[in-house]
Every structure is written in structure tokens, then in C-alpha cells.
Motif scaffolding. Sequence first.
Motif, PDB file in Angstrom:
ATOM      1  N   ALA A  17       0.840  -1.195   0.000  1.00 35.24           N
ATOM      2  CA  ALA A  17       0.000   0.000   0.000  1.00 35.24           C
ATOM      3  C   ALA A  17       0.877   1.248   0.000  1.00 35.24           C
ATOM      4  CB  ALA A  17      -0.905  -0.003   1.218  1.00 35.24           C
ATOM      5  N   ALA A  18       0.738   2.053  -1.049  1.00 35.40           N
ATOM      6  CA  ALA A  18       1.602   3.217  -1.244  1.00 35.40           C
ATOM      7  C   ALA A  18       1.114   3.951  -2.484  1.00 35.40           C
ATOM      8  CB  ALA A  18       3.063   2.786  -1.436  1.00 35.40           C
ATOM      9  N   GLU A  19       1.812   5.030  -2.833  1.00 35.13           N
ATOM     10  CA  GLU A  19       1.541   5.713  -4.093  1.00 35.13           C
ATOM     11  C   GLU A  19       2.657   5.384  -5.068  1.00 35.13           C
ATOM     12  OE1 GLU A  19       0.685   9.904  -3.784  1.00 35.13           O
ATOM     13  OE2 GLU A  19      -0.248   9.921  -5.779  1.00 35.13           O
ATOM     14  N   TYR A  20       2.288   5.118  -6.305  1.00 38.02           N
ATOM     15  CA  TYR A  20       3.237   4.692  -7.322  1.00 38.02           C
ATOM     16  C   TYR A  20       3.262   5.707  -8.468  1.00 38.02           C
ATOM     17  CZ  TYR A  20       3.324   0.275  -4.845  1.00 38.02           C
ATOM     18  OH  TYR A  20       3.484  -0.676  -3.873  1.00 38.02           O
ATOM     19  N   PHE A  21       4.468   6.030  -8.901  1.00 37.53           N
ATOM     20  CA  PHE A  21       4.653   7.013  -9.962  1.00 37.53           C
ATOM     21  C   PHE A  21       5.436   6.406 -11.110  1.00 37.53           C
ATOM     22  CE2 PHE A  21       3.149  10.832  -7.902  1.00 37.53           C
ATOM     23  CZ  PHE A  21       3.303  10.573  -6.559  1.00 37.53           C
ATOM     24  N   CYS A  22       4.924   6.609 -12.306  1.00 39.30           N
ATOM     25  CA  CYS A  22       5.639   6.269 -13.521  1.00 39.30           C
ATOM     26  C   CYS A  22       6.346   7.532 -14.021  1.00 39.30           C
ATOM     27  CB  CYS A  22       4.649   5.760 -14.561  1.00 39.30           C
ATOM     28  SG  CYS A  22       5.354   5.193 -16.107  1.00 39.30           S
ATOM     29  N   ALA A  23       7.532   7.373 -14.610  1.00 41.70           N
ATOM     30  CA  ALA A  23       8.278   8.546 -15.060  1.00 41.70           C
ATOM     31  C   ALA A  23       9.081   8.207 -16.310  1.00 41.70           C
ATOM     32  CB  ALA A  23       9.212   9.049 -13.958  1.00 41.70           C
ATOM     33  N   VAL A  24       9.344   9.242 -17.103  1.00 46.55           N
ATOM     34  CA  VAL A  24      10.147   9.090 -18.320  1.00 46.55           C
ATOM     35  C   VAL A  24      11.251  10.137 -18.305  1.00 46.55           C
ATOM     36  CG1 VAL A  24       8.625  10.614 -19.665  1.00 46.55           C
ATOM     37  CG2 VAL A  24      10.068   8.952 -20.848  1.00 46.55           C
ATOM     38  N   THR A  25      12.429   9.741 -18.797  1.00 44.98           N
ATOM     39  CA  THR A  25      13.558  10.671 -18.851  1.00 44.98           C
ATOM     40  C   THR A  25      13.456  11.576 -20.066  1.00 44.98           C
ATOM     41  OG1 THR A  25      15.026   9.104 -17.783  1.00 44.98           O
ATOM     42  CG2 THR A  25      16.066  10.823 -19.062  1.00 44.98           C
ATOM     43  N   HIS A  26      13.750  12.821 -19.852  1.00 46.44           N
ATOM     44  CA  HIS A  26      13.905  13.726 -20.990  1.00 46.44           C
ATOM     45  C   HIS A  26      15.188  13.359 -21.725  1.00 46.44           C
ATOM     46  CE1 HIS A  26      11.067  17.200 -20.092  1.00 46.44           C
ATOM     47  NE2 HIS A  26      10.791  16.284 -19.210  1.00 46.44           N
ATOM     48  N   ARG A  27      15.079  13.219 -23.039  1.00 42.62           N
ATOM     49  CA  ARG A  27      16.270  12.983 -23.846  1.00 42.62           C
ATOM     50  C   ARG A  27      16.197  13.879 -25.068  1.00 42.62           C
ATOM     51  NH1 ARG A  27      16.604   6.879 -25.155  1.00 42.62           N
ATOM     52  NH2 ARG A  27      18.766   7.331 -25.633  1.00 42.62           N
ATOM     53  N   ASP A  28      17.350  14.389 -25.485  1.00 44.66           N
ATOM     54  CA  ASP A  28      17.339  15.249 -26.651  1.00 44.66           C
ATOM     55  C   ASP A  28      17.327  14.402 -27.932  1.00 44.66           C
ATOM     56  OD1 ASP A  28      20.865  16.188 -26.348  1.00 44.66           O
ATOM     57  OD2 ASP A  28      19.957  14.373 -27.166  1.00 44.66           O
ATOM     58  N   ALA A  29      17.337  15.077 -29.075  1.00 44.74           N
ATOM     59  CA  ALA A  29      17.221  14.366 -30.350  1.00 44.74           C
ATOM     60  C   ALA A  29      18.367  13.385 -30.552  1.00 44.74           C
ATOM     61  CB  ALA A  29      17.170  15.370 -31.498  1.00 44.74           C
ATOM     62  N   GLY A  30      19.487  13.651 -29.917  1.00 44.27           N
ATOM     63  CA  GLY A  30      20.610  12.736 -30.024  1.00 44.27           C
ATOM     64  C   GLY A  30      20.564  11.603 -29.037  1.00 44.27           C
ATOM     65  N   GLY A  31      19.535  11.600 -28.171  1.00 42.45           N
ATOM     66  CA  GLY A  31      19.383  10.518 -27.211  1.00 42.45           C
ATOM     67  C   GLY A  31      20.066  10.754 -25.881  1.00 42.45           C
ATOM     68  N   THR A  32      20.666  11.916 -25.696  1.00 37.58           N
ATOM     69  CA  THR A  32      21.367  12.180 -24.439  1.00 37.58           C
ATOM     70  C   THR A  32      20.379  12.559 -23.352  1.00 37.58           C
ATOM     71  OG1 THR A  32      23.343  12.904 -25.593  1.00 37.58           O
ATOM     72  CG2 THR A  32      23.092  13.614 -23.313  1.00 37.58           C
ATOM     73  N   SER A  33      20.566  11.945 -22.199  1.00 38.37           N
ATOM     74  CA  SER A  33      19.727  12.274 -21.059  1.00 38.37           C
ATOM     75  C   SER A  33      20.471  13.220 -20.141  1.00 38.37           C
ATOM     76  CB  SER A  33      19.373  10.998 -20.294  1.00 38.37           C
ATOM     77  OG  SER A  33      18.869  11.301 -19.021  1.00 38.37           O
ATOM     78  N   TYR A  34      19.779  14.157 -19.560  1.00 39.40           N
ATOM     79  CA  TYR A  34      20.392  15.099 -18.624  1.00 39.40           C
ATOM     80  C   TYR A  34      19.841  14.924 -17.215  1.00 39.40           C
ATOM     81  CZ  TYR A  34      22.360  17.113 -22.789  1.00 39.40           C
ATOM     82  OH  TYR A  34      23.050  17.286 -23.954  1.00 39.40           O
ATOM     83  N   GLY A  35      19.214  13.791 -16.977  1.00 47.44           N
ATOM     84  CA  GLY A  35      18.766  13.499 -15.628  1.00 47.44           C
ATOM     85  C   GLY A  35      17.485  14.185 -15.231  1.00 47.44           C
ATOM     86  N   LYS A  36      16.697  14.629 -16.194  1.00 48.61           N
ATOM     87  CA  LYS A  36      15.452  15.311 -15.878  1.00 48.61           C
ATOM     88  C   LYS A  36      14.285  14.376 -16.191  1.00 48.61           C
ATOM     89  CE  LYS A  36      13.401  19.145 -17.930  1.00 48.61           C
ATOM     90  NZ  LYS A  36      13.484  20.438 -18.631  1.00 48.61           N
TER      91      LYS A  36
END
Lengths: 118, 116
Positions: free
Chosen positions: A86-105
Motif C-alpha cells: 500500500a503506497a503511491e506509485y509514480f511512472c516517469a520518463v527521462t527527458h532525452r534530446d534528439a541525439g538521445g542524451t539524457s540530462y537526468g530530468k
Amino acid sequence: AQSVTQLGSHVSVSEGALVLLRCNYSSSVPPYLFWYVQYPNQGLQLLLKYTTGATLVKGINGFEAEFKKSETSFHLTKPSAHMSDAAEYFCAVTHRDAGGTSYGKLTFGQGTILTVHP
Amino acid sequence: DVKVTQSSRYLVKRTGEKVFLECVQDMDHENMFWYRQDPGLGLRLIYFSYDVKMKEKGDIPEGYSVSREKKERFSLILESASTNQTSMYLCASSQLRQLTNTGELFFGEGSRLTVL
């Protein structure tokens, strides 16, 4: 731009029943996807993540999620619910630029509160 | 284990007061974030920082500012608190210089702010 939709703000199951929490995403580049859990009065804790490779991802506490590109989904499941889930569950997606680089957002869904009945 | 510590778990302030929320992480992470959590809205990004003295606006920066004078510390500032800023505030950090940065975040326990 990336976005996440969690279907169902509240899900209620009986102890021992299957848990299914739904998440759909929108992303213009291959996504990195996450499920986090938040217990009452605590911060968020990572349950599992999908980056590349195997589309069925196993996490902590018996949870798993399957990345389905054709359905743009990343649903979270657990075969048998426990009271401690019993808890709250969050789904999330990483921001990635057109080159596929993620900046941790990350972009988060609205959250799903899971209630487990005895 | 990564530890992200938020200085205050619960705060009560009055409208118009200046509010500081402090966050410290002990794993030498480059990235730090402030999110706001409200029921039914999930987490929304206020500000983030990739390096010391660097900051970028998130999705809801209005009414907030931030400070990052040291790598381990990231502060959220409400210059003049208003009742609509009553919320749970979550700080998070992540490592930038991974071979593939997946964006995994490590969260603090949150600061619940009530503005009267």
C-alpha cells in the motif's frame, strides 16, 4: 516532448490478488522509463527502470514491468499483493534530446494510490 | 547509499514570509532538482541545476528561486510565500557523468510546507 499518463488515480486490490498499475508514455526518442514508490510521509524510492535490452524488467519487492513499444506502455505488475505494498506509485520518463542524451530530468505521471484490503 | 537530506520535514509560514528549503546530498552528484508534489498532479519540476552556480527553470518556476553555491547543496527560496504554495517539496539528485545517464533520481524525504 515527453509525457506520462497513469490510468487510474486509485487502485484497490485484495491481499494475494494481482496488482496492475497502468502507465502510458509519449516520447519522440526511445525512452528511459521508471517506476517509483512513495510510502506515507517519505520520499520516492526507485522500484525498477527500463533503459535498453530486455523489455521485461524486474524490480524490488516482487514487482515487474514490461516495456511495449507498440502500445507505448510500461505497466507495473505484481502477482500477489501484500499489505505492505500500500503506497503511491509514480511512472516517469527521462527527458532525452534528439541525439538521445539524457540530462537526468524526469517527467512524472499523476500517481496511482494502491490500497490493499485484507 | 546515496543520501539526500532536506533540512525541514514540516514548516508552517505566514503569507508574505521568505522561506528557505535546504537540500544536501552526500554522493558528489552533479545534478540536483526541486519538485513540487500535489495530489492528483504528481511531481512537477520547479528548478534544476547541473553544476555549481548554474540553474535552469523547470515547468513551474514562478514564485520560486534557487541557489547552488556548493556542489552538495541546493536551496529553494520562496521570496514571498503565498497560500497556493502550500505543498510537499521534494529534492532529488542524480549523477551526470555516467556512460549512459539514465536519469535515475535519488530523493529526499520531502518538506511539507503550509502557508497560512
